[in-house]
Design a protein around this motif. Structure first.
Motif, PDB file in Angstrom:
ATOM      1  N   ARG A 293       0.816  -1.220   0.000  1.00  0.00           N
ATOM      2  CA  ARG A 293       0.000   0.000   0.000  1.00  0.00           C
ATOM      3  C   ARG A 293       0.850   1.272   0.000  1.00  0.00           C
ATOM      4  O   ARG A 293       0.315   2.369   0.039  1.00  0.00           O
ATOM      5  CB  ARG A 293      -0.915  -0.006   1.226  1.00  0.00           C
ATOM      6  N   CYS A 294       2.183   1.107  -0.055  1.00  0.00           N
ATOM      7  CA  CYS A 294       3.086   2.253   0.074  1.00  0.00           C
ATOM      8  C   CYS A 294       3.294   2.938  -1.280  1.00  0.00           C
ATOM      9  O   CYS A 294       3.395   2.276  -2.315  1.00  0.00           O
ATOM     10  CB  CYS A 294       4.431   1.787   0.635  1.00  0.00           C
ATOM     11  N   THR A 295       3.350   4.257  -1.276  1.00  0.00           N
ATOM     12  CA  THR A 295       3.552   5.023  -2.514  1.00  0.00           C
ATOM     13  C   THR A 295       4.856   5.809  -2.521  1.00  0.00           C
ATOM     14  O   THR A 295       5.140   6.527  -3.471  1.00  0.00           O
ATOM     15  CB  THR A 295       2.385   6.008  -2.731  1.00  0.00           C
ATOM     16  N   THR A 297       9.067   5.810  -2.337  1.00  0.00           N
ATOM     17  CA  THR A 297      10.189   4.907  -2.560  1.00  0.00           C
ATOM     18  C   THR A 297      11.006   4.730  -1.293  1.00  0.00           C
ATOM     19  O   THR A 297      10.982   5.549  -0.381  1.00  0.00           O
ATOM     20  CB  THR A 297      11.111   5.436  -3.661  1.00  0.00           C
TER      21      THR A 297
END
Length: 322
Positions: A293-295, A297
């Motif tokens: 779910r991470c956007t 880097t």
């Protein structure tokens, strides 16, 4: 045609039972990434005279060491291990580094930035300056000293824009520098390992992996990691949009408020430039769910030394950085 497509054709053409008998049973994406990495490592072992694994004790180098073990088992890991120690590493990571070297029967060599400072080849502008970028000097000194012709590292293309420009087999010139405009083609997984006098290779077997791939592989293979990668309580301050750990090397500045938060590290490096992220993920499975779910880097969320400009990493790589 991609490897998985070839396997699909085999299965459809000769039948599932015959395909299994020939060892062409369907592979998942981790199997394919693992096979590619092992092929690259064996290619290095076959073509290079004195290759080393750059092993820091971080998660990517831990995966690299595990892959090397699988590539050469039942023989010991086919490459000595080299760590460039800034002198500002987390104690948990150094302890883990030594434990893993013993576990895999690896010959571990450590070269220190502090020794480069004593020799005068590294000069700090101020005592509290980050030593991270100065690792390049110590690494190049170690390459010359040990006559290394190939360094295998755990860098991945998804980490940062300049890393995405680099080939799997990356040639460094006689000064240890990288020229992004002068790279060799790598069509059909054919790698050119020829070197001119003074040149060496940087080889990145997991270049095509993502951070999520790495964690899925860690979970599947049950690879142990330093505790810093999992949720724990730590004092931090908020600075420049990042959480900076409170340590003797990174004390709070005037006006900053110290908070105790539940955090984990996505990447672990020099204390002076590595920031944790707020997280309650205490297991590999929870981290995988979080990353899905991470956007943001990995380096963008955690590296204080990459915040100055988009070309910061590329400039360091041209100077000999990992």
């Amino acid at each position: 045609m991609k490897t998985q497509q070839l396997l699909d054709v085999c299965e459809s053409g000769i039948g599932g039972g015959a395909a299994a008998a020939l060892g062409t049973e369907r592979k998942d994406h981790l199997d394919l990434l693992e096979s590619e990495a092992i092929f690259i490592m064996r290619e290095v072992a076959a073509e290079c005279r004195n290759p080393f694994i750059l092993f820091s004790g971080g998660k990517d180098s831990a995966v690299l060491l595990h892959l090397a073990h699988k590539a050469f088992h039942p023989e010991p890991v086919g490459f000595p291990l080299l760590h460039i120690d800034t002198g500002h590493n987390y104690p948990e990571v150094l302890q883990y580094r030594d434990q893993m070297a013993r576990r895999y029967d690896g010959r571990l060599l450590v070269r220190s930035v502090q020794d480069s400072i004593r020799r005068g080849s590294v000069r700090l502008r101020r005592p509290d300056e980050s030593r991270n970028r100065h690792q390049s000097v110590t690494l190049l000194e170690a390459i010359a000293e040990l006559q290394i012709d190939a360094c295998l590292g755990g860098a991945r293309r998804d980490e940062e824009k300049s890393r995405a420009k680099e080939r799997v087999f990356s040639v460094r010139d006689e000064f240890g520098q990288w020229d992004p405009r002068s790279q060799r083609p790598e069509l059909w997984a054919l790698y050119n390992t020829a070197l001119a006098p003074g040149e060496h290779l940087r080889v990145f077997p997991i270049s095509n992996w993502t951070e999520l791939d790495v964690w899925q592989y860690i979970a599947r293979e049950r690879i142990a990691l330093p505790s810093l990668y999992f949720a724990h309580q730590r004092e931090v301050v908020r600075r420049g949009g990042l959480l900076v750990p409170v340590t003797p090397l990174t004390p709070p500045r005037t006006g900053e408020t110290v908070e105790t938060m539940t955090v984990r590290f996505r990447t672990v490096g020099d204390i002076s430039c590595t920031a944790p992220v707020a997280s309650k993920a205490a297991t590999a499975a929870q981290i995988i769910d979080e990353l899905a779910r991470c956007t943001v880097t990995e380096r963008g969320a955690t590296r204080l030394d990459d915040q100055t400009s988009e070309s910061a990493m590329e400039q360091r790589k041209k100077e000999g950085y990992f």
